[in-house]
Structures are given as C-alpha cells and as structure tokens.
Design an enzyme around this catalytic site. Structure first.
Site, PDB file in Angstrom:
ATOM      1  N   LEU A   1       0.882  -1.158   0.000  1.00  0.00           N
ATOM      2  CA  LEU A   1       0.000   0.000   0.000  1.00  0.00           C
ATOM      3  C   LEU A   1       0.922   1.210   0.000  1.00  0.00           C
ATOM      4  CD1 LEU A   1      -2.873  -0.530   2.623  1.00  0.00           C
ATOM      5  CD2 LEU A   1      -3.071  -0.447   0.143  1.00  0.00           C
ATOM      6  N   ASP A   2       0.659   2.191  -0.848  1.00  0.00           N
ATOM      7  CA  ASP A   2       1.587   3.320  -0.876  1.00  0.00           C
ATOM      8  C   ASP A   2       1.488   4.138   0.416  1.00  0.00           C
ATOM      9  OD1 ASP A   2      -0.192   5.622  -1.111  1.00  0.00           O
ATOM     10  OD2 ASP A   2      -0.505   5.101  -3.201  1.00  0.00           O
ATOM     11  N   MET A   3       2.451   4.987   0.607  1.00  0.00           N
ATOM     12  CA  MET A   3       2.598   5.737   1.857  1.00  0.00           C
ATOM     13  C   MET A   3       1.351   6.548   2.205  1.00  0.00           C
ATOM     14  SD  MET A   3       5.748   8.292   2.756  1.00  0.00           S
ATOM     15  CE  MET A   3       5.977   9.028   4.373  1.00  0.00           C
ATOM     16  N   TYR A   4       0.631   6.999   1.186  1.00  0.00           N
ATOM     17  CA  TYR A   4      -0.509   7.886   1.410  1.00  0.00           C
ATOM     18  C   TYR A   4      -1.851   7.161   1.304  1.00  0.00           C
ATOM     19  CZ  TYR A   4       3.267  11.177   0.881  1.00  0.00           C
ATOM     20  OH  TYR A   4       4.465  11.841   1.042  1.00  0.00           O
TER      21      TYR A   4
END
Length: 230
Positions: free
Chosen positions: A104-107
């Site tokens: 899952l990306d950081m944001y």
C-alpha cells in the site's frame, strides 16, 4: 529431510516473498555453505546446509503467523526503507520475521496483511490468482454514473489497459465538491486506483483499502492489528 528450492526456503524463513527472494539470489546476496549462490534452481537440505543472508544464518520458521493491520497514512510498506522512513513493521511487533503481503503506498490507509508464510504471500500477490482488493476512494468533483462505465469495462492507463473493475458510487457532496466511490480490483499496478480516477478526470483526495482477499478492517481501528496463528 527433503531438499527444497533456495527461494522457497528463504520465503518460508520470512525473508521476503518468493518473487523477492528470487531477486535477492540473482543479486548475489545469498550464501549457501559460505559460497554465494545465484542460480534459482539451487536446492538445499535444511538440516545440513547453512544459508546466509545479510551476514546472518537463516533458519526456516515453523510457526506460521498471519497479521491483519489497519495501516495509517505515513508508513511505507516494506521491511526496510532506504530513506529511513517509518515502515509498517514499526507498528507490528512480533517475534517472527514477517513481511508485508503486497504493498500500500505511503498515502493510502487500510487493510494490509503481513506474514512469515511465503506460500501465502505468493497465493495472495500473484496476478494469476486474481485476489480482490476493495478500496473506498474520495475524489474531487461530482461524479456522474456514466463516468464510471469506463472503469467497469477496463481503462487505458500508462501503457496497459486495466481489467474490468467493480465500481459503485457511495456518496456525492455538493458543498465540498467531492464524491466517494467503492472500487474493487484484482490487479496491483503502481498507483493503479489513483491513475484510474485521473483517467476519468477526477483526482483522488483520499484512498483507503477496506478489504483484501475478503478480509476487512471495518471494526479494526487505525494502527491496530489482529494476529492469527497456524
């Protein structure tokens, strides 16, 4: 004891997913009996052979652990980060050596699985198994029903066309000029949901994965986890 492929042994030891361990082997980062091994077909005897990675002797873990984390924004989904950013492993403290199942990306917040079971990682992340992931997506603008049809049929982003997604409009808010969608896909391309929404003219404001492989985080607070053992 039966011989096993080196990459399978490393995955079962919780070093990384099967595909990632193959990369580590090809990069010459793994030793067997004090010799660097770069052949993916290499087999080892877990009882006799000494396997090393990162200067440490690796042993296969017997107890399998499976963790569901409701990931908050601001954490990268990796075991180690070259930029020394906070990782999801800072939130999950267990004695086993575990790895994230996919990314899952950081944001992006929401459902993330972690485990020391390399076969499980493969089953969930390999495209051929078509494991579904469901996202709640807040976008800018008032979405119309006809706008989501391209997403349902498959839409061109970057240099590929997505497979048909399940999409429904959850809410529109005229005052905030925002809409909320639920999108289910079984692919996992980089920033795919964000790019799909941009392709129909709506930038993503917030992105949350509510389910992966049918497992949801509706009743699990952010930063909290559930642990399951085999």
């Amino acid at each position: 004891m039966e011989e096993v492929r080196l990459q399978k042994y490393l995955a079962e030891a919780g070093i990384a997913s099967r595909r990632k361990t193959e990369e580590l082997i090809k990069q010459g980062k793994v030793k067997v009996n004090n010799e660097i091994v770069m052949e993916l077909g290499t087999k080892i005897n877990p009882k006799k052979d000494k396997v090393e990675y990162g200067g440490k002797v690796i042993t296969r873990q017997c107890e399998k652990v499976y963790i569901l984390l409701n990931k908050p924004i601001g954490y990268v989904t990796t075991a180690q980060d070259q930029f020394r950013r906070d990782t999801v492993l800072d939130l999950v403290k267990v004695k086993q050596r575990i790895v994230p199942v996919g990314r899952l990306d950081m944001y992006t917040s929401g459902a993330l699985l972690l485990t020391n079971d390399g076969d499980f990682v493969y089953q969930v992340t390999h495209p051929k198994h078509e494991v579904e992931k469901t996202y709640t997506v807040t976008i800018k603008g008032m979405i119309q029903k006809e706008e989501i049809e391209p997403l349902k049929k498959g839409i061109k982003i970057d240099n590929y066309r997505t497979t048909p997604a399940k999409v429904r409009i959850l809410k529109t808010d005229e005052e905030k000029n925002q809409s909320r969608l639920e999108i289910t896909i079984h692919e996992g391309k980089n920033r795919q949901i964000r790019k799909m929404c941009e392709a129909i003219g709506h930038n993503v404001i917030a992105l949350h994965r509510s389910k992966i492989a049918g497992i949801g985080v509706k009743d699990l607070p952010l930063r909290k986890m559930e642990i399951f053992k085999e």
